[in-house]
Design a protein around this motif. Structure first.
Motif, PDB file in Angstrom:
ATOM      1  N   ASP A  75       0.886  -1.139   0.000  1.00 13.96           N
ATOM      2  CA  ASP A  75       0.000   0.000   0.000  1.00 13.96           C
ATOM      3  C   ASP A  75       0.936   1.202   0.000  1.00 13.96           C
ATOM      4  O   ASP A  75       1.850   1.256   0.810  1.00 13.96           O
ATOM      5  N   SER A  76       0.747   2.118  -0.918  1.00 12.02           N
ATOM      6  CA  SER A  76       1.714   3.210  -0.990  1.00 12.02           C
ATOM      7  C   SER A  76       1.108   4.478  -1.550  1.00 12.02           C
ATOM      8  O   SER A  76       0.213   4.435  -2.385  1.00 12.02           O
ATOM      9  N   GLN A  77       1.634   5.606  -1.059  1.00 10.81           N
ATOM     10  CA  GLN A  77       1.217   6.884  -1.617  1.00 10.81           C
ATOM     11  C   GLN A  77       2.449   7.727  -1.866  1.00 10.81           C
ATOM     12  O   GLN A  77       3.313   7.846  -0.982  1.00 10.81           O
ATOM     13  N   PRO A  78       2.574   8.290  -3.075  1.00 12.80           N
ATOM     14  CA  PRO A  78       3.756   9.101  -3.371  1.00 12.80           C
ATOM     15  C   PRO A  78       3.902  10.229  -2.359  1.00 12.80           C
ATOM     16  O   PRO A  78       2.923  10.896  -2.043  1.00 12.80           O
ATOM     17  N   GLY A  79       5.108  10.356  -1.823  1.00 12.13           N
ATOM     18  CA  GLY A  79       5.383  11.445  -0.885  1.00 12.13           C
ATOM     19  C   GLY A  79       4.991  11.142   0.556  1.00 12.13           C
ATOM     20  O   GLY A  79       5.386  11.837   1.475  1.00 12.13           O
ATOM     21  N   LYS A  80       4.163  10.085   0.760  1.00 12.38           N
ATOM     22  CA  LYS A  80       3.694   9.793   2.123  1.00 12.38           C
ATOM     23  C   LYS A  80       4.353   8.538   2.695  1.00 12.38           C
ATOM     24  O   LYS A  80       4.483   8.391   3.894  1.00 12.38           O
ATOM     25  N   GLY A  81       4.708   7.573   1.827  1.00 10.09           N
ATOM     26  CA  GLY A  81       5.333   6.353   2.318  1.00 10.09           C
ATOM     27  C   GLY A  81       4.639   5.092   1.842  1.00 10.09           C
ATOM     28  O   GLY A  81       3.651   5.150   1.111  1.00 10.09           O
ATOM     29  N   SER A  82       5.186   3.948   2.253  1.00  6.74           N
ATOM     30  CA  SER A  82       4.672   2.655   1.800  1.00  6.74           C
ATOM     31  C   SER A  82       4.545   1.704   2.978  1.00  6.74           C
ATOM     32  O   SER A  82       5.260   1.819   3.963  1.00  6.74           O
ATOM     33  N   THR A  83       3.624   0.744   2.843  1.00  6.54           N
ATOM     34  CA  THR A  83       3.528  -0.348   3.807  1.00  6.54           C
ATOM     35  C   THR A  83       3.497  -1.663   3.041  1.00  6.54           C
ATOM     36  O   THR A  83       2.672  -1.838   2.153  1.00  6.54           O
ATOM     37  N   PHE A  84       4.442  -2.545   3.370  1.00  2.00           N
ATOM     38  CA  PHE A  84       4.444  -3.897   2.804  1.00  2.00           C
ATOM     39  C   PHE A  84       3.913  -4.838   3.876  1.00  2.00           C
ATOM     40  O   PHE A  84       4.338  -4.762   5.032  1.00  2.00           O
ATOM     41  N   THR A  85       2.972  -5.701   3.504  1.00  5.93           N
ATOM     42  CA  THR A  85       2.381  -6.626   4.463  1.00  5.93           C
ATOM     43  C   THR A  85       2.567  -8.060   3.981  1.00  5.93           C
ATOM     44  O   THR A  85       2.233  -8.397   2.851  1.00  5.93           O
ATOM     45  N   ILE A  86       3.146  -8.880   4.869  1.00  4.75           N
ATOM     46  CA  ILE A  86       3.280 -10.313   4.588  1.00  4.75           C
ATOM     47  C   ILE A  86       2.301 -11.056   5.479  1.00  4.75           C
ATOM     48  O   ILE A  86       2.259 -10.816   6.685  1.00  4.75           O
ATOM     49  N   ARG A  87       1.499 -11.918   4.885  1.00  2.94           N
ATOM     50  CA  ARG A  87       0.587 -12.746   5.687  1.00  2.94           C
ATOM     51  C   ARG A  87       0.954 -14.206   5.494  1.00  2.94           C
ATOM     52  O   ARG A  87       1.022 -14.682   4.365  1.00  2.94           O
ATOM     53  N   LEU A  88       1.213 -14.912   6.600  1.00  2.00           N
ATOM     54  CA  LEU A  88       1.585 -16.323   6.504  1.00  2.00           C
ATOM     55  C   LEU A  88       0.607 -17.187   7.285  1.00  2.00           C
ATOM     56  O   LEU A  88       0.379 -16.946   8.468  1.00  2.00           O
ATOM     57  N   PRO A  89       0.025 -18.171   6.634  1.00  2.00           N
ATOM     58  CA  PRO A  89      -0.824 -19.095   7.373  1.00  2.00           C
ATOM     59  C   PRO A  89       0.091 -20.011   8.180  1.00  2.00           C
ATOM     60  O   PRO A  89       0.921 -20.709   7.604  1.00  2.00           O
ATOM     61  N   CYS A  90       0.026 -19.956   9.506  1.00  2.00           N
ATOM     62  CA  CYS A  90       1.003 -20.697  10.307  1.00  2.00           C
ATOM     63  C   CYS A  90       0.350 -21.720  11.215  1.00  2.00           C
ATOM     64  O   CYS A  90      -0.741 -21.521  11.720  1.00  2.00           O
ATOM     65  N   THR A  91       1.076 -22.813  11.417  1.00  2.00           N
ATOM     66  CA  THR A  91       0.631 -23.800  12.375  1.00  2.00           C
ATOM     67  C   THR A  91       1.141 -23.375  13.741  1.00  2.00           C
ATOM     68  O   THR A  91       2.329 -23.131  13.928  1.00  2.00           O
ATOM     69  N   ASP A  92       0.214 -23.260  14.657  1.00  2.09           N
ATOM     70  CA  ASP A  92       0.562 -22.880  16.027  1.00  2.09           C
ATOM     71  C   ASP A  92       1.109 -24.107  16.745  1.00  2.09           C
ATOM     72  O   ASP A  92       0.448 -25.132  16.825  1.00  2.09           O
ATOM     73  N   VAL A  93       2.340 -24.030  17.242  1.00  8.55           N
ATOM     74  CA  VAL A  93       2.914 -25.207  17.888  1.00  8.55           C
ATOM     75  C   VAL A  93       2.987 -25.056  19.402  1.00  8.55           C
ATOM     76  O   VAL A  93       3.437 -25.948  20.100  1.00  8.55           O
ATOM     77  N   SER A  94       2.519 -23.894  19.909  1.00 10.48           N
ATOM     78  CA  SER A  94       2.696 -23.640  21.337  1.00 10.48           C
ATOM     79  C   SER A  94       1.628 -24.341  22.184  1.00 10.48           C
ATOM     80  O   SER A  94       1.889 -24.716  23.310  1.00 10.48           O
ATOM     81  N   THR A  95       0.408 -24.500  21.648  1.00  5.07           N
ATOM     82  CA  THR A  95      -0.627 -25.178  22.423  1.00  5.07           C
ATOM     83  C   THR A  95      -0.757 -26.616  21.933  1.00  5.07           C
ATOM     84  O   THR A  95      -1.223 -26.857  20.834  1.00  5.07           O
ATOM     85  N   PRO A  96      -0.321 -27.568  22.765  1.00  8.29           N
ATOM     86  CA  PRO A  96      -0.345 -28.963  22.331  1.00  8.29           C
ATOM     87  C   PRO A  96      -1.759 -29.433  22.005  1.00  8.29           C
ATOM     88  O   PRO A  96      -1.942 -30.317  21.179  1.00  8.29           O
ATOM     89  N   GLY A  97      -2.754 -28.800  22.624  1.00 10.84           N
ATOM     90  CA  GLY A  97      -4.143 -29.179  22.377  1.00 10.84           C
ATOM     91  C   GLY A  97      -4.517 -29.067  20.907  1.00 10.84           C
ATOM     92  O   GLY A  97      -5.156 -29.939  20.343  1.00 10.84           O
TER      93      GLY A  97
END
Lengths: 388, 129
Positions: A357-379
């Motif tokens: 997402d970007s606007q000239p003169g204002k800046g940009s935002t790059f977003t990474i979305r990763l579908p992750c397996t949660d390993v912290s809750t054994p349940g």
């Protein structure tokens, strides 16, 4: 006859089957037989006939239904079917053609007529097969030529990029030569810097090319996304400071341990943060207080989100469109134009997405979305394995 | 002193060409893209423009057409300096001519990178006298 055709004869009347079998074998065809619709459908799959002679009135599944099913299936629709009609009844013929039969023949049949029709339809089948082969061959060729075109385009972009490097090297050498002839220290310094910079460009290019072309398997490990982000910020801290850019860390405290390729993601974040600092450098508004913000967010659905934003120069639509293409760089000769491509590759291999997402003169935002397996809750893991 | 505008996003090109321009006894002005380039042209008409093609923001192709269709600016001589093969450039010009229904004259010269620095100096001197 070299290319003997295989004919499947289908009739519940054993006498008709025997008669047809004798006649057709005498003419040099291979034959097989079925005595009802079900058997016929099975036989088609096993025997792979080139022609089917099909009676209408049969127990279980009748000839119309067999015909409809065969003509409705991709695998069998090209096998010609001759329907046998008991009487010379017009409605029978019409119905036979309606369900997709290619021809019909009245019973009792004339031997010469039978011979003629079988010869005609087996020839048609061969012709059709030839065409299908030809189409498949053309498809293969098209795929190949498209791939070659893609390679050609990449090579052309690469050649263009190397020409620019060569220009820098030649120019540098020219300046050094001029300087040594005329004892000009200023040109000597500029020339030497140019040569050094372009040697750097070549090594960057080689490294990026290797990284991009390497068929690297992701190495999944249990890791903490916040730690990776923190490490990257630490690495970039010195460079940011040098250029007067502040790095702000905003990590989600609820972030858990997840399964992903930490080295791959490290590389992605490093690329994004380094780009964000560059975006501040290329900003013409020197009054601004430049900030690069690195955020991690654990979404409710378990998706891990990384956001790298800057308030630097931003991008217009034209630049945004070319972001993820080969060798496109806006860094005035300092970038290879492969960094974002590599980032995208790693993210996609994780099954994730990268957006900007970007606007000239204002800046940009790059977003990474990763579908992750949660390993912290054994349940969560236990439940998953139970379900499977 | 005659003024030469260099429009290129590559810092090596602007560094070297500025040096060549200055050594040949002219004044060098630098712009990083087509938009900046047109801005400099309007600030004060240069005697020669050395123009790259592939640049972020506005490309050299567009800037060239803008120059050549602008009555007071179209007489400024332009040297295209690009790593793109001249054949590709001239073909794209032909397509654009047909599309826009107006034909634009060819540049004074077209140099494909990497060129010999002497070649560019010779050319500049010939054009500027």
């Amino acid at each position: 006859m070299t290319n003997k055709s295989k004919i499947l004869i289908v009739d519940d009347d054993a006498d008709t089957v025997e008669l047809l079998t004798k006649r057709l074998r005498a003419e040099g065809y291979y034959t097989s037989e079925a005595y009802d619709g079900e058997q016929a459908l099975r036989q088609v799959g096993e025997y792979q006939p080139d022609l089917i002679i099909l009676d209408i009135k049969m127990p279980k599944i009748d000839g119309y239904e067999v015909c409809r099913r065969l003509k409705g299936s991709e695998d069998t629709k090209l096998i010609p079917i001759i329907m046998l009609t008991v009487k010379r009844k017009i409605p029978d013929k019409v119905k036979g053609l309606d369900v997709g039969a290619d021809d019909y023949m009245p019973k009792p049949f004339d031997h010469r007529e039978l011979s003629h029709r079988v010869r005609y339809w087996t020839a048609v089948k061969m012709e059709v097969e030839e065409r299908v082969r030809e189409i498949k061959r053309l498809e293969q060729e098209l795929i190949k030529s498209e791939r070659l075109a893609a390679i050609g385009q990449t090579v052309a972009s690469l050649a263009h990029y190397i020409k620019n490097i060569l220009f820098g090297l030649k120019g540098g050498v020219y300046l050094v030569n001029v300087a040594s002839k005329e004892n000009e220290t200023d040109s000597l310094k500029t020339g030497r810097e140019m040569i050094e910079r372009n040697i750097g460009r070549i090594s960057d290019l080689v490294l990026d090319l290797l990284e991009y072309s390497r068929e690297r398997e992701l190495e999944y490990e249990n890791c903490f996304p916040n730690e990776i982000a923190d490490e990257v910020c630490g690495l970039m801290e010195a460079r940011a400071k040098e250029y007067g850019v502040e790095i702000i860390k905003d990590f989600d405290p609820s972030m858990r341990e997840v399964l992903l390729d930490p080295r791959g993601i490290h590389r992605c974040l490093l690329n994004l943060v380094s780009n964000a600092i560059d975006a501040c450098l290329f900003d013409s508004n020197k009054e601004k207080k430049w900030v690069v913000q690195v955020r991690t967010i654990l979404q409710n659905d378990g998706t891990v989100r990384f956001e790298v934003s800057d308030n630097g120069c931003g991008m217009d639509e034209e630049v945004k469109k070319k972001l993820f293409t080969n060798f496109f760089s806006t860094k005035e000769g300092r970038g290879t134009g492969l960094g974002l491509l590599i980032t995208q590759k790693v993210v996609q291999e994780h099954g994730g997405t990268i957006t900007v997402d970007s606007q000239p003169g204002k800046g940009s935002t790059f977003t990474i979305r990763l579908p992750c397996t949660d390993v912290s809750t054994p349940g969560a893991m236990a439940k998953e394995s139970h379900e499977s | 002193m005659k003024r030469v505008l260099i429009v290129d996003d590559d810092i090596d090109v602007t560094t070297l060409v500025s040096k060549l321009v200055e050594r040949a006894g002219y004044e060098a002005v630098v712009a990083k893209n087509g938009v900046q380039g047109m801005g400099k042209v309007r600030e004060g008409k240069p005697d020669l423009i050395i123009l790259d093609i592939l640049m972020p923001k506005q490309s050299g192709v567009r800037m060239y057409r803008e120059l050549k269709t602008d009555e007071p600016l179209k007489d400024i001589p332009v040297i295209m300096l690009s790593a793109i093969a001249p054949k590709s450039f001239f073909r794209s010009q032909k397509v654009l001519d047909e599309f826009a229904g107006q034909s634009v004259p060819e540049p004074e010269a077209y140099i494909e990178k990497p060129e010999e620095p002497e070649e560019l100096v010779e050319l500049m001197k010939r054009i500027l006298g």
